[in-house]
Design an enzyme around this catalytic site. Structure first.
Site, PDB file in Angstrom:
ATOM      1  N   ASP A 132       0.837  -1.207   0.000  1.00  0.00           N
ATOM      2  CA  ASP A 132       0.000   0.000   0.000  1.00  0.00           C
ATOM      3  C   ASP A 132       0.869   1.253   0.000  1.00  0.00           C
ATOM      4  OD1 ASP A 132       0.799  -0.680   2.656  1.00  0.00           O
ATOM      5  OD2 ASP A 132      -0.834   0.484   3.513  1.00  0.00           O
ATOM      6  N   GLU A 148       0.213  -1.398   5.700  1.00  0.00           N
ATOM      7  CA  GLU A 148       1.315  -0.831   6.482  1.00  0.00           C
ATOM      8  C   GLU A 148       1.109   0.659   6.721  1.00  0.00           C
ATOM      9  OE1 GLU A 148       5.028   1.207   7.423  1.00  0.00           O
ATOM     10  OE2 GLU A 148       3.851   1.470   5.592  1.00  0.00           O
TER      11      GLU A 148
END
Length: 177
Positions: free
Chosen positions: A92, A156
Site C-alpha cells: 500500500d 502498512e
C-alpha cells in the site's frame, strides 16, 4: 551497477531490467491506503504472486478482509540448521494528489533514468528489487544458505491490522525459524 556480480559472480542484466519494469508496473496499480479500510492491495498482491510463481517460488495469498491481500513465500536454504531470514515490504501507499505532481503519481513513468510515482521510494521499489533478486536466484539455480521468507503485506500505511498484524496473529507458522 552493471559491474556488481550476482551470487554466482555474474551480472544478471535481466534482474536489472526487471526491477525497473516491476517498479513501474507496481506503481501503476493504485493501492492508496486512506485509512479506515479504504484500500485494495489484491491486484498488486496478485501481480507479485504471479511473478513469484513463474520463477517456481510458491506464493501464499492471505486476507483478513476481502481485497486486503498479503503474499508470503519461503525459499528453502541449503542449511536447515540456519535460522530463516524475513525480507518484507508493503504493497500500500499513502494518498497522492495528482495536481501536486509534475508526473502523474500512478504513471510509473521512467524519465531521465528515474522511475516516477507514488511508491517509487516507499516501498514498491523495494518490493520490485526483492522480486527481481529472487527471480534471478531461480534463473541461476542459486539457493541461499538459510531459508528466506518473503512477505508482501497490506495495510502498512494505516493500522497493519490487515497486514503484518494479521499475519503474526493468525499465520505465525509461516515465519517459523
Amino acid at each position: 551497477m552493471a559491474d556488481a556480480p550476482g551470487p554466482l559472480g555474474l551480472v544478471d542484466e535481466q534482474a536489472l531490467d526487471e526491477v525497473v519494469t516491476f517498479t513501474s508496473e507496481l506503481i501503476r496499480i493504485d493501492t492508496t491506503n486512506r485509512g479506515g479500510g479504504d484500500c485494495r492491495e489484491r491486484p498488486a498482491a496478485e501481480y507479485v504472486a504471479e511473478r513469484l510463481a513463474a520463477a517456481g517460488i510458491g506464493p501464499t495469498l492471505l486476507e483478513r478482509t476481502p481485497g486486503r491481500t498479503n503474499v508470503v513465500a519461503r525459499i528453502p536454504g541449503t542449511d536447515p540448521s540456519a535460522d530463516a531470514l524475513l525480507v518484507h515490504g508493503h504493497l500500500d501507499v499513502v494518498p497522492a494528489e495528482p495536481s501536486d505532481w509534475s508526473v502523474h503519481p500512478f504513471s510509473g513513468e521512467v524519465r531521465d533514468g528515474v522511475v516516477w510515482g507514488r511508491g517509487a521510494v516507499d516501498m514498491k521499489n523495494m518490493d520490485a528489487m526483492v522480486l527481481a533478486v529472487v527471480r534471478g536466484w531461480a534463473r541461476e539455480g542459486f539457493r541461499p544458505r538459510r531459508d528466506i521468507v518473503i512477505a508482501y503485506t497490506a495495510d502498512e500505511e494505516a493500522s497493519a491490522e490487515d497486514g503484518s498484524g494479521f499475519l503474526a496473529d493468525r499465520h505465525a507458522e509461516l515465519f517459523e525459524g
